[in-house]
Every structure is written in C-alpha cells, then in structure tokens.
Design a protein around this motif. Structure first.
Motif, PDB file in Angstrom:
ATOM      1  N   GLY A  56     -28.204 -20.809  40.318  1.00  0.00           N
ATOM      2  CA  GLY A  56     -27.659 -20.823  41.054  1.00  0.00           C
ATOM      3  C   GLY A  56     -27.697 -21.126  42.619  1.00  0.00           C
ATOM      4  N   ASN A  57     -27.150 -20.421  43.770  1.00  0.00           N
ATOM      5  CA  ASN A  57     -27.288 -21.194  44.778  1.00  0.00           C
ATOM      6  C   ASN A  57     -29.232 -20.314  45.186  1.00  0.00           C
ATOM      7  N   ASN A  58     -29.566 -19.333  44.583  1.00  0.00           N
ATOM      8  CA  ASN A  58     -30.739 -19.094  44.860  1.00  0.00           C
ATOM      9  C   ASN A  58     -31.663 -19.525  45.052  1.00  0.00           C
ATOM     10  N   GLY A  59     -31.523 -20.355  43.707  1.00  0.00           N
ATOM     11  CA  GLY A  59     -32.500 -21.680  43.198  1.00  0.00           C
ATOM     12  C   GLY A  59     -32.456 -22.512  44.188  1.00  0.00           C
ATOM     13  N   GLY A  60     -30.620 -22.767  44.886  1.00  0.00           N
ATOM     14  CA  GLY A  60     -30.980 -23.711  46.015  1.00  0.00           C
ATOM     15  C   GLY A  60     -31.619 -23.555  47.194  1.00  0.00           C
ATOM     16  N   ASP A  61     -31.850 -21.968  47.182  1.00  0.00           N
ATOM     17  CA  ASP A  61     -32.618 -21.696  48.359  1.00  0.00           C
ATOM     18  C   ASP A  61     -34.136 -22.047  47.824  1.00  0.00           C
ATOM     19  N   GLY A  62     -34.750 -21.703  47.294  1.00  0.00           N
ATOM     20  CA  GLY A  62     -35.719 -22.126  47.283  1.00  0.00           C
ATOM     21  C   GLY A  62     -35.974 -23.743  46.679  1.00  0.00           C
ATOM     22  N   PHE A 121     -32.856 -15.046  40.681  1.00  0.00           N
ATOM     23  CA  PHE A 121     -31.464 -15.001  40.701  1.00  0.00           C
ATOM     24  C   PHE A 121     -31.309 -13.886  41.730  1.00  0.00           C
ATOM     25  N   GLY A 122     -30.684 -14.126  42.662  1.00  0.00           N
ATOM     26  CA  GLY A 122     -29.601 -13.050  43.604  1.00  0.00           C
ATOM     27  C   GLY A 122     -28.588 -12.480  44.150  1.00  0.00           C
ATOM     28  N   ALA A 123     -27.995 -12.255  44.381  1.00  0.00           N
ATOM     29  CA  ALA A 123     -26.583 -11.491  43.953  1.00  0.00           C
ATOM     30  C   ALA A 123     -25.915 -11.850  43.422  1.00  0.00           C
ATOM     31  N   GLY A 124     -26.245 -13.536  43.092  1.00  0.00           N
ATOM     32  CA  GLY A 124     -25.264 -13.494  41.683  1.00  0.00           C
ATOM     33  C   GLY A 124     -25.671 -13.075  40.137  1.00  0.00           C
ATOM     34  N   ALA A 126     -25.866 -11.054  37.171  1.00  0.00           N
ATOM     35  CA  ALA A 126     -24.425 -10.615  36.504  1.00  0.00           C
ATOM     36  C   ALA A 126     -24.827 -10.314  35.483  1.00  0.00           C
ATOM     37  N   ARG A 127     -25.359  -9.843  34.859  1.00  0.00           N
ATOM     38  CA  ARG A 127     -26.078  -9.097  33.581  1.00  0.00           C
ATOM     39  C   ARG A 127     -27.933  -8.806  33.750  1.00  0.00           C
ATOM     40  N   PRO A 128     -27.976  -7.856  32.975  1.00  0.00           N
ATOM     41  CA  PRO A 128     -29.676  -7.888  32.941  1.00  0.00           C
ATOM     42  C   PRO A 128     -30.223  -9.494  32.736  1.00  0.00           C
ATOM     43  N   ILE A 150     -36.503 -14.293  47.558  1.00  0.00           N
ATOM     44  CA  ILE A 150     -35.413 -14.650  48.250  1.00  0.00           C
ATOM     45  C   ILE A 150     -34.062 -14.152  47.649  1.00  0.00           C
ATOM     46  N   ASP A 151     -33.503 -13.738  48.858  1.00  0.00           N
ATOM     47  CA  ASP A 151     -32.344 -12.227  49.131  1.00  0.00           C
ATOM     48  C   ASP A 151     -33.240 -11.253  48.518  1.00  0.00           C
ATOM     49  N   VAL A 152     -33.137 -11.445  47.044  1.00  0.00           N
ATOM     50  CA  VAL A 152     -32.911  -9.945  46.809  1.00  0.00           C
ATOM     51  C   VAL A 152     -34.365 -10.286  45.023  1.00  0.00           C
TER      52      VAL A 152
HETATM   53  N1  LIG Z   1     -23.322 -20.405  50.483  1.00  0.00           N
HETATM   54  C1  LIG Z   1     -23.724 -19.407  50.240  1.00  0.00           C
HETATM   55  O1  LIG Z   1     -23.069 -18.574  49.061  1.00  0.00           O
HETATM   56  C2  LIG Z   1     -25.108 -18.968  50.458  1.00  0.00           C
HETATM   57  C3  LIG Z   1     -25.967 -18.349  48.972  1.00  0.00           C
HETATM   58  N2  LIG Z   1     -26.931 -18.288  49.488  1.00  0.00           N
HETATM   59  C4  LIG Z   1     -27.571 -17.991  48.157  1.00  0.00           C
HETATM   60  O2  LIG Z   1     -27.557 -17.579  46.995  1.00  0.00           O
HETATM   61  C5  LIG Z   1     -27.764 -16.599  46.573  1.00  0.00           C
HETATM   62  C6  LIG Z   1     -26.522 -16.405  45.621  1.00  0.00           C
HETATM   63  O3  LIG Z   1     -26.413 -17.392  44.998  1.00  0.00           O
HETATM   64  P1  LIG Z   1     -25.087 -17.262  43.330  1.00  0.00           P
HETATM   65  O4  LIG Z   1     -23.851 -16.639  43.646  1.00  0.00           O
HETATM   66  O5  LIG Z   1     -25.267 -19.070  42.959  1.00  0.00           O
HETATM   67  O6  LIG Z   1     -26.635 -16.521  42.560  1.00  0.00           O
HETATM   68  P2  LIG Z   1     -27.722 -16.311  41.890  1.00  0.00           P
HETATM   69  O7  LIG Z   1     -27.687 -17.902  42.540  1.00  0.00           O
HETATM   70  O8  LIG Z   1     -27.791 -15.232  42.125  1.00  0.00           O
HETATM   71  O9  LIG Z   1     -26.887 -16.512  40.314  1.00  0.00           O
HETATM   72  C7  LIG Z   1     -26.180 -17.214  39.401  1.00  0.00           C
HETATM   73  C8  LIG Z   1     -26.392 -17.831  38.874  1.00  0.00           C
HETATM   74  O10 LIG Z   1     -27.271 -17.028  37.321  1.00  0.00           O
HETATM   75  C9  LIG Z   1     -26.563 -16.215  35.693  1.00  0.00           C
HETATM   76  N3  LIG Z   1     -26.927 -15.285  36.014  1.00  0.00           N
HETATM   77  C10 LIG Z   1     -27.116 -14.454  36.631  1.00  0.00           C
HETATM   78  N4  LIG Z   1     -26.883 -13.106  35.469  1.00  0.00           N
HETATM   79  C11 LIG Z   1     -27.829 -13.449  34.891  1.00  0.00           C
HETATM   80  C12 LIG Z   1     -29.188 -13.092  33.799  1.00  0.00           C
HETATM   81  N5  LIG Z   1     -29.055 -12.172  33.679  1.00  0.00           N
HETATM   82  N6  LIG Z   1     -29.776 -14.052  33.311  1.00  0.00           N
HETATM   83  C13 LIG Z   1     -29.534 -15.126  32.944  1.00  0.00           C
HETATM   84  N7  LIG Z   1     -28.732 -16.391  33.770  1.00  0.00           N
HETATM   85  C14 LIG Z   1     -27.846 -15.029  34.885  1.00  0.00           C
HETATM   86  C15 LIG Z   1     -24.914 -17.546  36.395  1.00  0.00           C
HETATM   87  O11 LIG Z   1     -24.516 -17.648  35.216  1.00  0.00           O
HETATM   88  C16 LIG Z   1     -24.687 -18.137  37.742  1.00  0.00           C
HETATM   89  O12 LIG Z   1     -24.721 -19.282  36.747  1.00  0.00           O
HETATM   90  C17 LIG Z   1     -27.469 -15.692  47.473  1.00  0.00           C
HETATM   91  O13 LIG Z   1     -28.097 -14.065  46.841  1.00  0.00           O
HETATM   92  C18 LIG Z   1     -28.590 -16.513  48.654  1.00  0.00           C
HETATM   93  O14 LIG Z   1     -29.938 -16.287  47.877  1.00  0.00           O
HETATM   94  C19 LIG Z   1     -28.017 -18.660  50.275  1.00  0.00           C
HETATM   95  O15 LIG Z   1     -27.832 -20.187  50.603  1.00  0.00           O
HETATM   96  C20 LIG Z   1     -27.193 -18.906  51.907  1.00  0.00           C
HETATM   97  C21 LIG Z   1     -26.075 -19.600  52.261  1.00  0.00           C
END
Ligand SMILES: NC(=O)C1=CN([C@@H]2O[C@H](COP(=O)(O)OP(=O)(O)OC[C@H]3O[C@@H](n4cnc5c(N)ncnc54)[C@H](O)[C@@H]3O)[C@@H](O)[C@H]2O)[C@@H](O)CC1
Ligand SMILES: Nc1ncnc2c1ncn2[C@@H]1O[C@H](COP(=O)(O)OP(=O)(O)O)[C@@H](O)[C@H]1O
Ligand SMILES: [K+]
Length: 492
Positions: A56-62, A121-124, A126-128, A150-152
């Motif tokens: 997800g976007n947490n990876g994007g920050d990475g 993983f950050g804010a997204g 969604a499961r263990p 990053i983030d959390v």
């Molecule tokens: N534009 C924005 O919204 C910004 C977001 N930011 C970053 O974006 C993060 C949030 O990004 P996302 O909402 O994309 O979420 P994450 O990058 O935290 O993760 C979401 C992805 O992980 C998968 N996933 C969730 N739990 C899982 C698990 N237990 N096992 C395997 N896969 C799992 C989901 O299916 C999804 O593909 C923030 O924590 C922050 O780091 C920052 O770049 C600031 C700007």
C-alpha cells in the motif's frame, strides 16, 4: 502539539488536503523524505539500509525514502513482493522513480543491514499479519539492527494500539501530521520507540481537537493546578476523607491517604471502622483517624461540609455495606472517588450506581483497572480503550478515569496517559493514584483535570524513583514532581 488522531481521522485529513489541491504524491514525497531525514540524522555513519515495502501507500513512503537514501550515498536493499505497477497510484509512481534494485521480501534483506526501515503496513492494516510476512517481522525484530517504522510499526493498529498477529518492535517511528492514538495506547506504545512527527503539508485547520484524545501532560490540566495561597490556611486546601477497610485490610486506605496529603490536600482523615481504629491510629501521624462504622458513620462524617472529597474502595471489601456507603456518599456533597471494591460491589447492580452518579452535581471519578472496568462496563461497545472509556463515561455521564489510563469527561473529551512506567506494576500503586486524585479534588480541581493531572503525577513520581519502586515511595516523590513543574513554569 497535543492532538492525537485515529487512523480514520488521519485518512480524512489526507483526503481533504488532496481534494484541496495538494497532490497525494506531494504528501507521499514529504513523508518519505521525512523518513530519510530521520535515518540520516540518526545513522549518519551507517552504510547499508534495508527497506521492507508493503502493498500500500506505506510501501510507497518506503520507495520515496529509499530514493533519497540512495541519493545520499547509502547502500539500499529494498524488498517488495509483486508488481510495483499494481501499487496504489501514488505509490506506483514512487516505485517507478526508484532506480535501485528491488528484491523479494525475505530474510536475505536483513543479512548485512545496519538499519531496517519498516514500510510494510501503516494505517491500512486490515487484519492480522500471518505467514511469510509475520516470519519476516519476527526475523527483523531478532536480527539486532535498529528498526525505523514508517507511520506506525507494522502489525500495530494505529487507532487502538493492538498487535494484530505480530508487530515490528521499532527503535523509532516517523509519523505524519499528528501522532495517532495507537502510538500511545498499550501495547502499541511499547513497539513505537521514540515517535517523531513530520509535517507533510496537511493544513492544521482540518483538526477538530475536541473530537480527538490528547496525550496527557501538564499542558492539559496544570494551568489550573492548585498551590498554597500566600494568605491561605490548610482549610482552604480542602479536607480529604478516605474510607478504611476492616482490621486486616487497612494499608490500602493509608497509602491513599498519604497520596492525598502529598498531593496537597490541607487535611486528610482516615474514616476507620471501630475494630480497625487502633491499627490505623498506631500508623498515622499527620493524617487523622476518625471512627466511622458503616453507612451511618460515613454519613455523620460527611455531614461536615468542610470534608469536600471522599475516596472509598481500596481494600474496603465487596458487598452490601460498601454499596450502602457509596450511595450515602454520592447523596452527600463532596467530590467522590470510587476505586476497587467500591466499583466491584456494584457488579450486580450497576444501574443503582449510575443513577446515583447522574443525580448529583459534584464530581465523581472512577479509577477501575481493566478487571474492575469489565465488571461494570463489560458490555460497552468499542474497539479501542478510548471508545470504551467514552461509552462508559456517557453511561454514568460523569467524569471518569481508568487505570487503563484513559480518563474521559464527555463523549468528546478523552486523554491518554503517556507518562506511566512499568515500575508502577506493584501492589498498592493504584491505591496511591486514587489518593492523589482525591487530594487534587479536595483542592478544588474538576474531576476531569484532577484525574488527568493525578495520573500524570503518578507516572512522573514513578519515573523519578525508577527501579525498586514500591507503592509507599510514590507519595514521597511528589515534592520532586511539584518542584519540576515549578521549574518548568518558571522557564515558561
Ligand atoms: N496520500 C495518503 O493517503 C498518504 C498516505 N501515507 C502513507 O500511507 C499509509 C496508508 O496507506 P494505505 O491506506 O495504502 O495502507 P497500507 O500501506 O498500510 O496497507 C494497505 C495494504 O495492505 C494490505 N493489508 C492490510 N492488512 C494486511 C495484512 N494483515 N496482511 C497482508 N496485507 C494486508 C491491504 O490489502 C492493502 O493492500 C500511511 O500509513 C502512510 O504511511 C503517506 O504517504 C502520507 C500520504
Ligand atoms: N506496566 C505498567 N505500565 C504503566 N503503568 C502501570 C503498569 N502496571 C501498572 N501500572 C499502573 O499502576 C497502577 C496499578 O493499579 P492497580 O492494579 O489498581 O493496583 P493496586 O490495586 O495494587 O493498587 C495503575 O495506575 C496502572 O496504570
Ligand atoms: K510501517
């Protein structure tokens, strides 16, 4: 900066900012560069940095952090599984801009890493977290290199602080715009290390602080913190009353009474059953002892309006008599602190307690630990302790404080203690906390601010004493806590 956000509120702030014309990629660039800045500042001499990037976007920050680190001369090992083009749009864009090598997520990444960056993983979340990624997190935790999250930290729920599956144990966490509640709530707090907040360009007006919990701090309650007045007398500092348990259980009340006295109450009296008078009297000096047998005894003492704060519960015994004494006190005028057995005594008759609380004006503060909370409020809904605290507070509709360290006044106001230390895990420390709350209420603080300030002071006392702390030490540290506050105030 005292506001805290839930993951959902942070998502909203992001969305509104992006809708207001700031591209998401700009926020992500600022976020990832902030992470790289943290690495450069902390590890200027490191050569190899491993970055773990998720889907997800947490990876994007990475990916952004990796680009900056590469430009700054670090050797970068970036792990990512799958097709970067399938990342969310901003993250895919950032993955494309990263010109270094990308390998699969696995233990090889960790082999020569001097620093690990956790962008799984950050804010997204969604499961263990399970399977291969759970194993990788455990390996990262065990490999000995410092981890910057990053983030959390991956695996920590940013809102509740819960561990979902397993979680990264970070040395430091770089978060964006504001801290999140999961950075402070246990167990999350223990996984974050030092939390640094980076401004990524989200305008502050998007905040509605009244809807967010705040980390407890002197700034939260201490502007109205009481002190002795130049021309004051002890009577102006309040008279606190503590109900003692029976002859074989009097120590808890004395601990609380000492906490109240050191917290600044002008006078403190232990209300003792007749059979415990001798043992209480033999152990107390500045604190007075008065006989008070059962509800009538308490009613008689509380008929004196100068006794303006009353604590009942510590080692008091569970049952009908305690219940009756609580109800007598709630009908009388003083601020009331309910702890331990005073709460458990209502486990089978909760509504009687809530009704009596709702019927009065003066403050009521409850200090249940998690077990006591469950007995009274086991059925309240909510994923996080904050939500549960709010739901419980609105049920009794009075100030409320939990040893889960979440005092709350109205649905909209909650604070989370960030000052507690594990040295507080010692018998009787909760009794002293009840007494400190009592001492502040006796001096006229409101239930919410008094509870907030007492929890902070309790943690601060434990921090000052440190290793070897026992409950008796806590009140004796309060003079140092006050001196520290005075010093801070003098320095502005
Ligand atoms: N534009 C924005 O919204 C910004 C977001 N930011 C970053 O974006 C993060 C949030 O990004 P996302 O909402 O994309 O979420 P994450 O990058 O935290 O993760 C979401 C992805 O992980 C998968 N996933 C969730 N739990 C899982 C698990 N237990 N096992 C395997 N896969 C799992 C989901 O299916 C999804 O593909 C923030 O924590 C922050 O780091 C920052 O770049 C600031 C700007
Ligand atoms: N590991 C810990 N970290 C921070 N605070 C703690 C920890 N363990 C206990 N505490 C604090 O210590 C106090 C213990 O209260 P309680 O369990 O009621 O003790 P007692 O009944 O023995 O007085 C609470 O304020 C709690 O928040
Ligand atoms: K993370």
């Amino acid at each position: 900066m005292h506001e805290l956000l839930t993951a959902e509120e942070m998502g909203r702030a992001d969305r509104i900012t992006i809708e207001g014309g700031v591209p998401g990629a700009v926020l992500m660039e600022n976020a990832g560069r902030g992470v790289a800045d943290e690495i450069s500042a902390r590890f200027p001499d490191a050569s190899t940095v491993a970055l773990l990037c998720g889907p997800g976007n947490n990876g994007g920050d990475g990916f952004v952090a990796a680009r900056h680190l590469l430009e700054r001369g670090y050797r970068v090992r970036l792990g990512f599984d799958g097709d970067p083009a399938k990342l969310p749009a901003d993250a895919a864009h950032m993955a494309a801009r990263f010109k270094g090598a990308v390998g699969p997520l696995g233990p090889d990444l960790l082999a020569d890493a001097e620093v690990i960056v956790d962008g799984l993983f950050g804010a997204g979340l969604a499961r263990p977290i399970e399977g291969k990624l759970a194993a990788l997190i455990d390996q990262a935790n065990e490999c000995g290199a410092p981890i910057i999250a990053i983030d959390v930290p991956s695996g920590i729920d940013g809102t509740t602080g819960a561990v979902r599956g397993t979680a990264i144990g970070a040395s430091a966490t770089v978060t964006f715009f504001r801290r999140k509640s999961g950075h402070l709530l246990l167990p999350g707090r223990l996984y974050c290390g030092a939390v640094r907040v980076v401004d990524i360009g989200i305008p502050a007006p998007f905040l509605k602080p009244s809807l967010t919990p705040s980390p407890m701090s002197p700034a939260c309650g201490f502007p109205r913190f009481p002190g002795p007045r130049r021309r004051g007398t002890k009577y102006l500092r309040g008279h606190a009353l503590v109900a003692s348990g029976p002859m074989d259980a009097t120590g808890a009340a004395r601990l609380a009474a000492r906490g109240a006295l050191r917290a600044g109450a002008g006078l403190v009296t232990v209300a003792s059953p007749r059979n415990a008078l001798a043992v209480n009297a033999a152990q107390l000096t500045a604190i007075m002892v008065r006989e008070a047998d059962g509800p009538q005894g308490i009613a008689a003492l509380l008929a004196d309006p100068r006794k303006n704060a009353f604590l009942i519960g510590p080692a008091h015994g569970v049952g009908e008599e305690t219940r009756a004494m609580v109800l007598v006190a709630l009908k009388a005028g003083p601020a009331v602190v309910l702890d331990a057995d005073a709460l458990t005594s209502f486990a089978d008759d909760k509504e009687a307690l809530f009704e009596a609380i709702r019927a009065r004006e003066a403050p009521v503060v409850m200090t249940p630990h998690e077990g006591e909370f469950a007995r009274l409020f086991g059925d309240v809904a909510g994923d996080s302790k904050v939500e549960k605290a709010r739901a419980a507070a609105s049920r009794a509709a009075r100030p409320w404080c939990s040893k889960a360290r979440i005092p709350s006044r109205r649905r909209t106001q909650a604070v989370i203690d960030a000052n507690g230390t594990p040295w507080l895990a010692t018998a009787g420390s909760g009794d002293v906390l009840g007494g400190m709350v009592l001492g502040l209420l006796a001096q006229g603080m409101s239930g919410f601010l008094g509870a907030s300030a007492a929890v902070w002071m309790h943690g601060q006392a434990a921090r000052i004493f440190g290793p070897g702390l026992i409950a008796e030490d806590l009140p004796e540290m309060l003079p140092q806590v006050f001196r520290g506050l005075e010093r801070d105030r003098a320095q502005g």
